[in-house]
Design an enzyme around this catalytic site. Structure first.
Site, PDB file in Angstrom:
ATOM      1  N   GLU A 210       0.813  -1.220   0.000  1.00 23.77           N
ATOM      2  CA  GLU A 210       0.000   0.000   0.000  1.00 23.77           C
ATOM      3  C   GLU A 210       0.852   1.278   0.000  1.00 23.77           C
ATOM      4  O   GLU A 210       0.862   2.056   0.952  1.00 23.77           O
ATOM      5  CB  GLU A 210      -0.980  -0.012   1.171  1.00 23.77           C
ATOM      6  CG  GLU A 210      -1.971  -1.172   1.072  1.00 23.77           C
ATOM      7  CD  GLU A 210      -3.038  -1.158   2.141  1.00 23.77           C
ATOM      8  OE1 GLU A 210      -2.957  -0.331   3.066  1.00 23.77           O
ATOM      9  OE2 GLU A 210      -3.964  -1.982   2.060  1.00 23.77           O
ATOM     10  N   GLU A 318      -4.171  -8.937  -1.720  1.00 21.40           N
ATOM     11  CA  GLU A 318      -4.730  -8.804  -0.371  1.00 21.40           C
ATOM     12  C   GLU A 318      -6.192  -8.391  -0.445  1.00 21.40           C
ATOM     13  O   GLU A 318      -6.543  -7.428  -1.136  1.00 21.40           O
ATOM     14  CB  GLU A 318      -3.959  -7.776   0.461  1.00 21.40           C
ATOM     15  CG  GLU A 318      -4.483  -7.664   1.898  1.00 21.40           C
ATOM     16  CD  GLU A 318      -3.795  -6.580   2.704  1.00 21.40           C
ATOM     17  OE1 GLU A 318      -2.550  -6.503   2.636  1.00 21.40           O
ATOM     18  OE2 GLU A 318      -4.493  -5.811   3.392  1.00 21.40           O
TER      19      GLU A 318
END
Length: 643
Positions: A210, A318
């Site tokens: 991220e 994810e």
């Protein structure tokens, strides 16, 4: 062979409901067309992450329960997981903060913990248990944060700027110092070598988890350009020299910016040569978790068009439902359906696999030092005396068990068939933020619209009768800036579109009316609102019955013309695309979807998902053989056919 995994209680409930609704659809049949002559991306596998939280909970179990969990995922009678993700250092699903070289200025990594003692306590032993069952397990690692001394300072709660693994400065977290960047690349290599010395080989690596998220847990922000420079000048050369077999993946974040990142990284050949694939997550962003896994598949498909022809791949790395573990039957089943839909939609968009987040958690969905507890397919019971298997496990297994690595997705097109009397439910409820699409006409309430006297286009969804807090929703007045798709908004919001029917049958946006509403709400006016705009089809977007995105474009030949059907008792009617046979304006995605695959041994696998309150009778038609199979799927069910 059809295979349906449902709990005994839900099977009974679904069967009873199906009997009461069956008369509504006897005259209608759905259809799935499967064409094995059209073959697409190779499947690399499915799996989950070996986080610290997972290993902590795993080793609180008695040995018999530990074996059950590992066998359920990786054993010969399990659901066929073949991928594992490993955080490199601490992350939010850790109970303490740690890294492997906390000596400031150690640019040569002389003090790196080559024994990775923290990981040897529990993570490596758990992975080795998985490797006993699945020797071909593909493991990839992802960093959340470098050691604090490698990062720009951030302001702590006392207002003091300090270097920390928690959170990240913006727009860059890693110090702009060639010595630091090279040290960070060496850190990657040493971590991989440390695992290899313990008999655990890595298959791949993502550059940063991220990279657009500055916190509130371990984080390090990059943009696409700085990621590319780090890959080109430091990480790529080091890993190709030390670990040439490794697959290097970039991005590892949400679908919204995936195309822009792919364009930037692929534009420079010196960077692209080190890039093997792009990883992405299912989160929508912000705190509205109901939208996770509900958007952005067109972006995945568009990124794939830039990657797949060059031998590169995409991996959904994810995804998880948050917050908490949902222990209710209805809630956990709804989450399972949503998970299955995202898996199939990602694969249809070109992804080579799908990786869940934590592989195992406690009864509440933790521990987590940041407090963001999450759901999981298998979790510990309250006293850790055993493990609980939830519906997500079974829905995931309908794909992961029957579509092994080396399989290829083949062409499929699915159309459901529902009665006009379908009641609203958790499946039919449409949230603000869902994308508008064109999908095969199936008679569902997701495809029944009313053009209101004031020009708003409202979805006629009976759910509002039963849940007063659920606001009626309408077509929005502008495409999302990143996905370029018109989204669904609450009808009482200023951003609800005001449309009129053009003589051609197109839906034309009344920009002046929308701008007046925005001005009354003290919002900025639409950009380029003076140009006449109509609903149009966004390309690419011909995925297998999941809906091509609807955007706003010119009102000329590119505009989408609609034929409006007869209104029902609620005033809703299908808006059928006049120049796209059998396609209707749809809120979100259709309930009935399917994906098809050809396995390495030559089997054809068809996974069918029905998220509606009604059963569906349908035919699977196989080309080029011309064979057909008559089938039926109950309400809220998933089935897998292996032929």
């Amino acid at each position: 062979m059809p295979c349906a995994s449902r709990s005994a209680l839900l099977t009974l409930a679904s069967s009873n409901f199906a009997k009461s609704q069956l008369q509504l659809i006897l005259y209608r049949r759905g259809r799935i067309d499967v064409d094995s002559t059209a073959s697409y991306q190779e499947i690399v596998g499915f799996g989950a992450a070996f986080t610290d939280s997972a290993t902590i909970n795993f080793y609180k179990l008695p040995k018999e329960a530990q074996d059950f969990v590992i066998d359920a995922y990786f054993g010969p009678d399990g659901i066929g997981y073949t991928i594992g993700r490993i955080p490199m250092g601490s992350c939010d699903f850790s109970v303490e903060q740690y890294n492997y070289d906390d000596v400031p200025g150690d640019y040569s990594m002389e003090h790196f913990d080559n024994n990775i003692e923290y990981d040897q306590k529990q993570r490596v032993p758990m992975i080795k248990e998985a490797l006993k069952r699945q020797p071909n397990l593909k493991l990839f690692m992802s960093p959340w944060s470098p050691p604090a001394w490698m990062k720009y300072p951030t302001k702590d709660k006392d207002g003091v700027y300090r270097q920390s693994m928690i959170e990240s400065s913006y727009p860059q977290g890693l110090l702009d110092d060639p010595r630091v960047k090279h040290a960070w690349a060496l850190y990657f290599s040493k971590f991989i070598s440390a695992y290899k010395a313990l008999g655990v080989d890595m298959w791949g690596v993502t550059i940063q988890n991220e990279p657009e998220n500055p916190g509130p847990w371990e984080a390090c922000v990059y943009n696409a350009s700085s990621t590319g420079a780090f890959l080109r000048d430091h990480l790529g050369p080091v890993l190709r020299e030390d670990h040439p077999e490794l697959q290097i993946m970039a991005y590892d974040h949400n679908k919204d910016h995936m195309v822009a990142w792919t364009q930037i990284l692929m534009h420079d050949p010196a960077t692209a040569k080190y890039l093997d694939g792009m990883a992405f997550h299912w989160y929508y962003g912000g705190m509205d978790r109901g939208l996770d896994g509900s958007y952005g598949w067109g972006n995945v498909e568009e990124a794939g068009a830039l990657l797949l022809p060059h031998g590169k791949f995409m991996l959904s790395s994810e995804s998880c439902h948050c917050p908490f573990v949902d222990h209710t039957l209805d809630g956990s089943w709804a989450r399972a359906e949503h998970l299955a839909h995202d898996v199939l939609a990602d694969l249809e968009a070109g992804a080579g696999g799908w990786v869940d987040w934590n592989i195992f958690l406690d009864y509440d969905g933790g521990p987590n030092h940041a407090g963001n507890l999450c759901d999981v397919p298998i979790y510990a019971n309250e006293d850790h005396s055993g493990a609980v298997v939830g519906p997500m496990y079974h829905f995931m297994g309908h794909v992961s068990r029957f579509v092994p690595p080396g399989s290829r997705r083949i062409a499929s097109h699915a159309r459901g068939a529902y009665g006009a009397g379908t009641l609203g439910s958790r499946a039919s409820g449409v949230l603000r933020g869902f994308e508008a699409s064109l999908a095969p006409c199936d008679g569902s309430v997701r495809q029944r619209w009313a053009l209101l006297p004031d020009g708003r286009v409202q979805l006629v969804d009976q759910l509002t009768e039963y849940f007063q807090y659920w606001k009626p929703v309408c077509l929005g007045s502008a495409p999302d800036v990143w996905t370029r798709v018109v989204t669904i908004v609450a009808c009482d919001e200023p951003t609800a579109g005001v449309f009129s029917r053009a003589d051609s049958g197109a839906l034309r946006l009344d920009a002046d009316a929308v701008n007046a509403a925005l001005a009354d709400a003290a919002l900025l006016p639409l950009e380029n609102s003076s140009a006449e705009q109509c609903l149009a089809l966004l390309e690419p977007g011909a995925r297998s019955g999941r809906g091509a995105g609807v955007t706003l474009g010119g009102c000329g030949r590119g505009a989408q013309r609609f034929d409006v059907g007869s209104a029902d008792a609620k005033g809703g009617a299908p808006f059928t695309a006049a120049d796209a046979r059998g396609q209707c304006l749809t809120a979100g995605w259709p309930w009935f979807t399917a994906s098809a695959f050809e396995t390495p041994r030559g089997d054809t696998v068809v996974v069918v998902l029905n998220e509606a309150e009604e059963p569906v009778e349908f035919d699977i038609v196989f080309q080029p053989q011309g064979r057909a199979l008559a089938a039926a799927i109950p309400a809220h069910s998933i089935q897998t056919y292996v032929l």
